[in-house]
Structure formats: C-alpha cells, structure tokens
Scaffold this motif. Structure first.
Motif, mmCIF file in Angstrom:
data_model
loop_
_atom_site.group_PDB
_atom_site.id
_atom_site.type_symbol
_atom_site.label_atom_id
_atom_site.label_comp_id
_atom_site.label_asym_id
_atom_site.label_seq_id
_atom_site.Cartn_x
_atom_site.Cartn_y
_atom_site.Cartn_z
ATOM 1 N N GLU A 45 0.823 -1.201 0.000
ATOM 2 C CA GLU A 45 0.000 0.000 0.000
ATOM 3 C C GLU A 45 0.861 1.256 0.000
ATOM 4 O O GLU A 45 0.492 2.270 -0.593
ATOM 5 C CB GLU A 45 -0.946 -0.029 1.191
ATOM 6 N N ALA A 46 2.006 1.195 0.661
ATOM 7 C CA ALA A 46 2.935 2.322 0.632
ATOM 8 C C ALA A 46 3.442 2.545 -0.783
ATOM 9 O O ALA A 46 3.581 3.689 -1.240
ATOM 10 C CB ALA A 46 4.100 2.068 1.587
ATOM 11 N N ALA A 47 3.746 1.456 -1.491
ATOM 12 C CA ALA A 47 4.186 1.562 -2.883
ATOM 13 C C ALA A 47 3.077 2.150 -3.751
ATOM 14 O O ALA A 47 3.326 2.977 -4.636
ATOM 15 C CB ALA A 47 4.608 0.196 -3.409
ATOM 16 N N ALA A 48 1.833 1.722 -3.497
ATOM 17 C CA ALA A 48 0.697 2.253 -4.261
ATOM 18 C C ALA A 48 0.506 3.739 -3.984
ATOM 19 O O ALA A 48 0.188 4.522 -4.890
ATOM 20 C CB ALA A 48 -0.572 1.480 -3.911
ATOM 21 N N GLU A 49 0.693 4.128 -2.729
ATOM 22 C CA GLU A 49 0.579 5.545 -2.374
ATOM 23 C C GLU A 49 1.653 6.365 -3.064
ATOM 24 O O GLU A 49 1.388 7.456 -3.585
ATOM 25 C CB GLU A 49 0.676 5.721 -0.859
ATOM 26 N N LEU A 50 2.870 5.838 -3.102
ATOM 27 C CA LEU A 50 3.965 6.516 -3.790
ATOM 28 C C LEU A 50 3.630 6.689 -5.273
ATOM 29 O O LEU A 50 3.910 7.742 -5.863
ATOM 30 C CB LEU A 50 5.257 5.720 -3.623
ATOM 31 N N ASP A 51 3.028 5.679 -5.872
ATOM 32 C CA ASP A 51 2.639 5.760 -7.283
ATOM 33 C C ASP A 51 1.586 6.840 -7.507
ATOM 34 O O ASP A 51 1.610 7.531 -8.539
ATOM 35 C CB ASP A 51 2.103 4.406 -7.765
ATOM 36 N N ARG A 52 0.666 7.000 -6.553
ATOM 37 C CA ARG A 52 -0.353 8.041 -6.698
ATOM 38 C C ARG A 52 0.278 9.424 -6.665
ATOM 39 O O ARG A 52 -0.101 10.306 -7.435
ATOM 40 C CB ARG A 52 -1.401 7.916 -5.578
ATOM 41 N N TRP A 53 1.256 9.610 -5.798
ATOM 42 C CA TRP A 53 1.968 10.884 -5.743
ATOM 43 C C TRP A 53 2.747 11.121 -7.038
ATOM 44 O O TRP A 53 2.823 12.248 -7.532
ATOM 45 C CB TRP A 53 2.913 10.916 -4.546
ATOM 46 N N GLN A 54 3.324 10.052 -7.581
ATOM 47 C CA GLN A 54 4.069 10.179 -8.833
ATOM 48 C C GLN A 54 3.139 10.572 -9.976
ATOM 49 O O GLN A 54 3.505 11.381 -10.835
ATOM 50 C CB GLN A 54 4.766 8.850 -9.163
#
Length: 290
Positions: free
Chosen positions: A257-266
């Motif tokens: 989920e942290a990786a998914a959150e990082l992708d949303r910011w990207q």
C-alpha cells in the motif's frame, strides 16, 4: 526558442541519462572557498556577501553569454544554454534510487526500503522513521521538494528571465545549502521560491482534488515564513486526500500500500508536469517566451 531548448534538454535526459550527482555542486563549493579567503569575509554585511558570492558570477556569466549570442547565428548561445540546463537539472537524478525504493516496497523488503530512503531519498538533516507510513511520507515530502528546487524552480526562472534567471536560482540554492548554519542565508532562496512554489501548489490543486487543496493553498498565499517543502507537501496531500488508503497491519500488505501511495503521488507529479509543459508550449507559440 526557450521551449525548444527545454525540450532538447528533457529529451536528452530521457534518452541519455546523466551521471547521478549530489545536490551540492562541487563547482560552487570551489567558488565559495575562493571568496571566503578574502580578508574579513565573514564580517561583511550579509547582503554584500550574497552579492559577491551569487550576484557577481550571475552577472558575469550572463554578460559572457550575451556576448556569444551573435556568433554562429545564435547557435553558440543556444548550445551554452542547453549545457547549463543539463548541468543544473542533472542534480535531480534520483530515478535509480526511487525505483529501487519502490521495488523494495513492492517486495515487502522494508529494511531495504529504509536503507535506500535513509541514504539517498530523505532529507539529510531529518532521521528517517522506523514506521513505514511515516517513512514513506518523509520520502514523498523530500522528493516533492527536491523536484521543485532542482527542476521546476530552475525552469520557471529560465522562462521568466532566460539564462540570468536560472543562474540566479541555481547560485541562490547552492548558497543556501552551503550556509545552512546561517539562517539568513536561506532568506534569499525563500523569496526566489515564493512565487514558483505557490504556482506549483495551484497546479497540484488543479491536477487533484481542487476543492480540498485550494483552501490550504489559499491559507499560504501571503505566508512569508512557512518552508516551501511544507507548502508543497500539504497542498499535494490534500489534492490526493480522496484517494488515500488506510495502511493494513501486516507488514507485507502495508509495504504494498505504501508503494501504491507513492505511485499516486508520482501520477500527480506527472500530471502537474504535463500541465506546465502545455502552458510553456502555448506561451511560446503565442510569442510570450521567444
């Protein structure tokens, strides 16, 4: 012409990635060391020190590039601008480390992600948290600010004041980092960042949840004390507030989920970049940034 120069630089960086550099310029460090050898340099008034360390080389280099403008039908001047932009923008080279951090998160390797964040992605002055959620937001905040300072700020002032603008922003940024123990050393950079950071914040609001983000941006509109990194992070955070998820308890799920959150910011970052490239191209076609 400005858009063409910027387009060539971005295309070159995409096709031929430049070597990774630290955020501190060795060239500027050498120049500052020479100036500090002047008699009683630290006793000079801070405005005078800034003028000698920053304004003097900016004026000198700009004058030299203006003198080179008539040669080779202006191609020499264009080439020099491309080289300057390539040098300045190369200091944002974080793609390799960011990809490694994202890969560690997706694999559930929280220790590897922590090591990568601590060594390459987080703010050096701030200790990275052991908590996954907090660490991820520390990384996101640092990435937003680094991209702003080493890309958007430089491109903004290049579009506004040509080569003099990017040199002033670059030397002021390096001066602020070199004099981090001197609180006043950051004030010059703060005022150079004041307009661009709010414009970028407005772009984040337009590219995300405008109704949530704009009131936050408005609260910082005339704020002269809040750090640029805080303005960007809080506005961007509200822009994505509707897409946030709650972290699960298991470590592997939390890492995903942290990786998914990082992708949303990207994705927010990419949408904002696209908006500004369209604005710059439109202004160029309209004759405002020739």
């Amino acid at each position: 012409m400005k858009f063409l120069v910027l387009f060539v630089v971005l295309l070159w960086q995409q096709r031929f990635p430049l070597p990774h550099r630290s955020t501190s310029s060795r060239t500027f460090a050498w120049w500052l060391k020479q100036v500090e050898r002047l008699p009683r340099f630290m006793n000079w008034h801070r405005h005078f020190r800034y003028s000698v360390v920053v304004v003097l080389p900016v004026v000198t280099i700009t004058a030299a590039m203006l003198l080179a403008d008539p040669y080779a039908f202006g191609l020499l001047s264009v080439l020099l601008k491309i080289l300057v932009l390539l040098y300045v923008l190369s200091h944002i080279s974080i793609g390799k480390h960011l990809e490694a951090y994202r890969s560690d998160l997706k694999k559930g390797d929280t220790q590897g992600a922590y090591h990568c964040a601590d060594q390459y992605l987080a703010v050096p002055e701030v200790r990275v948290s052991d908590d996954l959620t907090t660490m991820n937001h520390q990384v996101i905040r640092a990435l937003l600010h680094r991209w702003f300072e080493f890309f958007f700020l430089m491109v903004f002032w290049y579009m506004v004041a040509d080569i003099a603008g990017i040199l002033l922003a670059w030397f002021s940024l390096q001066y602020a980092r070199a004099t981090h123990c001197d609180a006043q050393g950051w004030r010059y950079l703060h005022w150079i960042e004041w307009i661009p950071v709010r414009l970028l914040g407005l772009t984040y609001a337009l590219a995300g949840d405008f109704l949530r983000a704009f009131p936050v941006l408005h609260s910082y509109l005339w704020d002269r004390t809040t750090h640029s990194a805080d303005v960007l992070y809080r506005v961007a955070n509200e822009s994505l507030a509707g897409q946030s998820v709650t972290m699960s308890c298991p470590v592997d799920e939390s890492a995903e989920e942290a990786a998914a959150e990082l992708d949303r910011w990207q994705r927010l970052h990419i949408r904002s970049l696209s908006v500004w490239m369209v604005i710059i191209a439109t202004a160029t076609v309209g004759g405002y940034l020739l």
